[in-house]
Design an enzyme around this catalytic site. Structure first.
Site, PDB file in Angstrom:
ATOM      1  N   CYS A 146       0.809  -1.237   0.000  1.00 34.16           N
ATOM      2  CA  CYS A 146       0.000   0.000   0.000  1.00 34.16           C
ATOM      3  C   CYS A 146       0.833   1.273   0.000  1.00 34.16           C
ATOM      4  O   CYS A 146       0.351   2.335  -0.366  1.00 34.16           O
ATOM      5  CB  CYS A 146      -0.878   0.086   1.245  1.00 34.16           C
ATOM      6  N   SER A 197       3.046  -8.152  -2.423  1.00 31.42           N
ATOM      7  CA  SER A 197       1.709  -8.371  -2.969  1.00 31.42           C
ATOM      8  C   SER A 197       1.553  -7.628  -4.290  1.00 31.42           C
ATOM      9  O   SER A 197       2.065  -6.519  -4.454  1.00 31.42           O
ATOM     10  CB  SER A 197       0.665  -7.869  -1.978  1.00 31.42           C
TER      11      SER A 197
END
Lengths: 99, 580
Positions: B301, B321
């Site tokens: 993020c 990710s």
């Protein structure tokens, strides 16, 4: 430094060259030395080359020299500031205001 | 250890060993002035010499910030010599600092300005000695004006010691002491990750965010454009700072009201896509666990973190990710799902993000962030820029009514809200992963082990017979420690790692209101968890709008459309500038 009669040109030349040495060593890690030595040098250069120098400028050099001599981080500025104070007090006739 | 006594300005005080003269003086109500000192980042190099004091028996001044008090010490903080030295030093700094206060980004929030006012300085007797430097605007996120730099070196400490990036350094170049990007290249050509921590610690206006408020005002004034905005979790508890509200106050509803008054066609919440991130990233984690994928998985993020790993640990990128950040997910959905549903041409949709972050500007500008067929996010504004817009618009922010976000991307869970604090993404993921895997309701949803300002945190959570081991770090220096362990094979037992670039997580982001220090971080973390507790939904998978998005558009996590719009790839950048 002796305190007898001295050739003003020799004294001002001495002051200028000593400060040039300090300025070259000043590293910028502490601000009074970095800025202060430059400002002092600018006035002492004027004394040496015969330019007009005001009483205020010379008084400010005293303040700068005390600030750097007492407050610099290392010996470079501390010695530099004290040298200037020494010169100003011993050769007051050389470091005088002139138009 | 036993305390000892010293005397400061005639007052006797008992202190613990290791107490500085500065802290000892504060205990007797004396605020010794400082400029370069910054306790939060351990910066006590004694550069400015503003905090000088006289100590009896010492020939020279001592700097109060980094001189330990000693037994029997007699200190004078307010003598004529000390006052003269402090005033002269500020005067010297001002002589080489462009006094452009009214047009400076830090006008009113400048520590040098404050100091000059505190000392009642009325003139600067000395001429400028420094050469003029060009402004470095090579970076999309951060601009440096070396002319205003006062050589305090806080930025260098935070970049080198806290973040471990070392994009900038202090050195003497051509006889001039300067802070400069390494090898004197433009900032954009260094390893700079755009975290903006240098901006937060700069006492003056020498480093600042690229201001893009004009582009947003122009879009709002353009009748052709359908202008939408999203607000990041961490902004919900920070923007009140700019309006004198207590730090950490939840101003979500007022921010929505302000944005609506600006004329945005829709006001969305990045918390919505934070919940979506949990669905996608949680599913990715389960897939990796079940199918022998690369573990531990690391969160994606934080754009400062992403650029950091791309430069410093590119060999470990397979652990990261593939999920885009919540900001980029929302941008991609705004120009596809939303535009379609609303019946507007995606070419006319203009997406603005309100972020606590300077690195988000870089993230939005990454070439690959155009999966909608357009630039997914058009402009990123930091919390500070939004604060300025609200002031310029003359809104009485503190007294605005609380308004709600717009459908269909306006609901966020408590799990999404805590994305803004270090440990929050992990906690949000655990809340959802546990329930999705076990099918049982999680009774204790507060994972205290991963909360708080400890640099590296860990927890083990039993999920359906598997002990899920997780790690959380914030501040890139801590990320570096974890990456070295990961490479050495010491983290084989772990499943999931959350990494946040900035100390404290996004609530301490480089785009947040100034000042952002340890105290502000603690208070915003408090506000974050309070808002989490107060929200109707506290788990990402319970978010009704997220459920609806999957039903109506995406089908399922990691589905075809998700891969197209919500996932991304990374670049193995390596060290820059390249050294031949």
């Amino acid at each position: 430094m002796h305190s007898g009669d001295a050739d003003p040109k020799v004294v001002s030349e001495l002051a200028r060259s000593l400060l040039a040495l300090v300025r070259g060593e000043s590293c910028g890690e502490c601000l009074p030395c970095w800025h202060g030595i430059r400002q002092i040098s600018a006035v002492l250069d004027k004394v040496d080359n015969g330019s007009p120098v005001s009483a205020e400028e010379l008084a400010a050099v005293g303040e700068l020299a005390r600030t750097v001599g007492q407050g610099a981080k290392c010996g470079v500025g501390r010695i530099g500031g004290r040298l200037v104070l020494e010169l100003l007090s011993r050769y007051s006739s050389v470091f005088q205001a002139r138009v | 250890m036993s305390t000892f006594a010293l005397t400061i300005d005639g007052q006797r005080i008992e202190v613990e060993p290791g107490t500085t003269i500065l802290d000892a003086a504060a205990q007797v109500g004396i605020k010794i002035p400082t400029l370069c000192y910054l306790k939060d980042i351990g910066h006590d190099v004694g550069a400015c010499r503003i905090c000088v004091v006289e100590v009896e028996g010492e020939k020279e001044f001592k700097t109060a910030c980094n001189t330990p008090a000693a037994a029997g010490m007699v200190v004078h903080t307010n003598t004529p010599a000390v006052r003269e030295a402090r005033r002269v030093t500020v005067e010297l700094i001002l002589a080489d600092h462009p006094v452009e206060c009214p047009t400076c980004v830090r006008n009113g929030l400048c520590e040098l300005q404050d100091l000059a006012a505190t000392f009642g300085l009325r003139e600067v007797r000395f001429p400028r000695t420094r050469p003029a430097y060009p402004i470095d605007d090579s970076s999309v996120a951060i601009i440096r004006d070396p002319n205003k730099c006062i050589l305090c070196r806080r930025c260098v400490t935070v970049c080198q010691q806290v973040q471990g990036v070392s994009a900038i350094e202090f050195k003497k170049v051509d006889g001039e002491a300067v802070v400069t990007p390494v090898l004197k290249v433009p900032l954009a050509e260094t390893n700079c990750v755009n975290c903006g921590q240098c901006v937060l610690v700069c006492p003056v206006g020498a480093i600042y965010e690229r201001d893009e408020t004009a582009r947003v005002w122009a879009a709002l004034a353009d009748p052709q454009k359908h202008v939408v905005v999203q607000t990041a979790p961490a902004t919900h508890v920070s923007i009140g700072d700019a309006f004198g509200l207590p730090t950490g106050t939840d101003i979500t509803g007022k921010m929505v009201a302000a944005l609506r008054r600006f004329g945005f066609d829709a006001v969305f919440d990045t918390n919505f896509t934070a919940d979506l991130t949990i669905m996608e990233e949680g599913s990715e984690l389960l897939e990796r666990i079940n199918n022998g994928g690369v573990l531990p998985q690391i969160t994606s993020c934080s754009p400062g973190w992403i650029k950091y790993i791309e430069h410093f640990h590119p060999d470990l990128l397979p652990h990261v990710s593939s999920c885009k950040s919540p900001q980029q997910m929302l941008g991609a959905l705004a120009k596809t799902f939303y535009a379609q549903r609303k019946g507007v041409d995606p070419a006319d949709v203009f997406v603005v993000s309100i972020m606590p972050c300077t690195a988000k500007k870089y993230e939005a500008a990454r070439p690959e962030m155009n999966d909608s067929g357009y630039r997914d996010v058009d402009v990123v504004l930091t919390s500070r820029e939004l604060g300025r817009m609200i002031k310029e618009a003359g809104l009485d922010f503190a007294n605005l009514p609380d308004e709600d976000y717009d459908e269909p991307m306006g609901i966020g869970s408590g799990a999404a809200q805590i994305f803004g604090a270090t440990g929050g993404v992990m906690e949000a993921a655990l809340r959802t992963a546990y329930e999705l895997v076990t099918g049982k309701t999680l009774d204790q949803i507060d994972f205290e082990d991963v909360r708080g300002l400890k640099g590296i945190k860990e927890a083990t959570v039993p999920v359906d017979g598997l002990d899920v081991k997780v790690l959380v770090s914030h501040g890139l220096g801590n990320a570096g420690i974890l990456m070295d362990k990961l490479r050495a094979g010491e983290l084989k037992d772990y499943h999931f790692i959350e990494v946040m670039c900035c100390p404290g997580g996004c609530i301490g982001g480089g785009g947040q209101p100034i000042p952002t220090g340890t105290l502000a971080r603690e208070r915003r973390i408090g506000g974050t968890y309070a808002r989490d507790k107060a929200l109707q939904y506290r788990k990402s998978h319970e978010n009704p709008q997220v459920k609806k998005l999957y039903e109506e558009y995406l089908e399922k996590p990691l589905g075809h459309r998700s891969h197209e719009l919500l996932h991304t790839t990374y670049v193995a950048r390596g060290w820059q500038p390249r050294v031949e």
